[in-house]
Design an enzyme around this catalytic site. Structure first.
Site, PDB file in Angstrom:
ATOM      1  N   SER A  42       0.841  -1.199   0.000  1.00  0.00           N
ATOM      2  CA  SER A  42       0.000   0.000   0.000  1.00  0.00           C
ATOM      3  C   SER A  42       0.877   1.251   0.000  1.00  0.00           C
ATOM      4  O   SER A  42       1.668   1.435  -0.925  1.00  0.00           O
ATOM      5  CB  SER A  42      -0.976  -0.062   1.183  1.00  0.00           C
ATOM      6  OG  SER A  42      -1.991   0.897   1.047  1.00  0.00           O
ATOM      7  N   ASP A  96      -9.980  -5.553  -3.595  1.00  0.00           N
ATOM      8  CA  ASP A  96      -9.362  -4.571  -2.696  1.00  0.00           C
ATOM      9  C   ASP A  96     -10.286  -3.364  -2.553  1.00  0.00           C
ATOM     10  O   ASP A  96     -10.620  -2.701  -3.537  1.00  0.00           O
ATOM     11  CB  ASP A  96      -8.027  -4.149  -3.315  1.00  0.00           C
ATOM     12  CG  ASP A  96      -7.202  -3.245  -2.421  1.00  0.00           C
ATOM     13  OD1 ASP A  96      -7.789  -2.432  -1.669  1.00  0.00           O
ATOM     14  OD2 ASP A  96      -5.969  -3.341  -2.485  1.00  0.00           O
ATOM     15  N   HIS A 116      -7.355  -6.045   0.579  1.00  0.00           N
ATOM     16  CA  HIS A 116      -6.177  -5.207   0.861  1.00  0.00           C
ATOM     17  C   HIS A 116      -5.400  -5.696   2.088  1.00  0.00           C
ATOM     18  O   HIS A 116      -4.421  -5.086   2.476  1.00  0.00           O
ATOM     19  CB  HIS A 116      -6.676  -3.774   1.104  1.00  0.00           C
ATOM     20  CG  HIS A 116      -5.611  -2.701   0.975  1.00  0.00           C
ATOM     21  ND1 HIS A 116      -5.084  -2.315  -0.227  1.00  0.00           N
ATOM     22  CD2 HIS A 116      -4.974  -1.936   1.908  1.00  0.00           C
ATOM     23  CE1 HIS A 116      -4.185  -1.346  -0.045  1.00  0.00           C
ATOM     24  NE2 HIS A 116      -4.091  -1.111   1.242  1.00  0.00           N
TER      25      HIS A 116
END
Lengths: 279, 279
Positions: free
Chosen positions: B148, B224, B257
């Site tokens: 991320s 995600d 995610h």
């Protein structure tokens, strides 16, 4: 009524969290289950994992790295909570080792615990039929494992239910809780002053009393900060030797009590259970 | 002065946590390092892992399952924190996406951030010599990866330092932060209003501007929850296509995610880096 709270893809399978009304604990209970990719097309054996003090179903699913091995071996992993929970459930807010998060896998007989704290019945009577009715498991192909308080729980569940589990394993289990401060604290609260009642939930006492043990594997770190005061694997080993019961107790040099220790050896435990259940 | 805070045995090696006074960030910084069993007797290649928003060095070491693969592959894993921290370090207590835990791997130029928020220099200038002086790493054998915000960081560090990293990989990276709400929030605070300055820390802009990329692997889950609004892997991919730069972007069906996604594919990323560093 089963309610799905979460569904996360992992290693090609699904990690799910479910809530249901428990008859044993008389409250809503949460558990997680990992369904490996093979579960999409076939029934699989199941391993129950009992967690330790302060844990919920979340710790093992996040920290142990077990799902990778379950996907490799074709095992379903069921991860119950460690106690009843909720506003109506008694607790001792300032204690991590009594009340919520510390069910100790017994059936409480004493107030205020007796209404909800029936984790032994929950794990051995309520959860297996619930799992077998709702997930693609091979009926009766069960193994059980756990850590610390949950290692105690796994050993006790296996010892008290001959034939129910094909195998049992534990990491750093509380092997003789009647002489462990953690065990004494919970047993006196949940079971009262009669120490004879405590022995019904003590692996060493159960072996001494003649309970049979399925194939059993225990890993214990030599640098475990709780080993000397709380765990007593040598007492369980001595009881097994006296009764000529095979027990593989591995003292693992330099390992502590944490999930880093569990992560290191969980693959061997799951392979051990897979072999026992396929036999 | 390096101070060891923790040392835990795992997969036959050692997971350590260290604290040191950082010249780049002008405060005490904490990092974790995993030394696989091979490190006891030889120098090894090293992978740097940059974590995402809200993380410390703890998340990856507990949740990713990376240590098992490092022990198999003979890799050292270095896990820095995501920002400077401490009482004297500016923060916005009510925001998870600015200040402590959200350093964004840039060198801040704006008050009150400019004094401490130099995570780019920390990761690329300060940490590698510190690691190479204190642990058994092969000098110069480095790869970088992250998740991320940390995936963004890994890509930017690799793009801005040709030859420094043998390979780069990322999970769910913020590929075009100048148009991502997370990126805009941090860049405007740390770097000010001049959007040209932002482009120096944006992987897509850097590729468009001609920066070379080492062998690169990106995994992105299709489920995600941040994909559409924050991540923009398609923009980085288009930039690489336009400049004929190879980029392996794998859209992984159904993954989210979380670290469950990372755990699923971290072994492939570490093997990818091991191959690149051994080449």
């Amino acid at each position: 009524m089963m309610k799905q709270l979460e569904r996360i893809k992992e290693f090609g399978g699904w990690l799910e969290r479910w809530e249901h009304e428990s008859s044993a604990c008389r409250c809503a209970m949460t558990f997680s289950v990992y369904l490996p990719p093979q579960a999409a097309s076939q029934q699989l054996p199941v391993v129950y994992w009992l967690s330790g003090l302060t844990c919920t179903d979340d710790n093992v699913r996040v920290k142990a790295g077990a799902q990778r091995y379950c996907a490799e071996l074709g095992l379903i992993l069921v991860m119950p909570d460690t106690s009843p929970r909720g506003e109506g459930v008694p607790d001792v807010a300032e204690r991590y080792d009594l009340g919520q998060g510390a069910g100790f896998y017994v059936n409480a007989t004493q107030p205020p615990w007796a209404t909800h704290y029936h984790m032994y019945d929950y794990v051995t009577d309520e959860l297996p039929p619930l799992i077998e009715a709702n997930f693609p498991v091979i009926p009766g192909k069960r193994a059980i494992s756990g850590h610390s308080m949950g290692g105690h729980g796994a050993l006790v569940c296996a010892l008290k239910n001959p034939g129910m589990y094909a195998s049992v394993s534990a990491f750093s289990p509380i092997c003789n809780p009647v002489i462990s401060p953690w065990g004494e604290g919970c047993f006196s609260a949940y079971l009262g002053d009669d120490r004879k009642a405590w022995e019904e939930f003590d692996a060493t006492c159960l072996v001494n009393a003649g309970a049979p043990l399925p194939p059993a594997l225990i890993d214990q770190g030599t640098a475990d900060e709780f080993l000397a005061e709380q765990l007593f694997p040598q007492n369980l080993q001595a009881a097994c030797v006296a009764r000529k019961i095979p027990l593989e107790l591995r003292m693992q040099e330099g390992y502590d009590h944490s999930y880093h220790f569990i992560a290191t050896f969980i693959g061997e435990h799951l392979a051990f259970h897979a072999r026992a259940m396929m036999a």
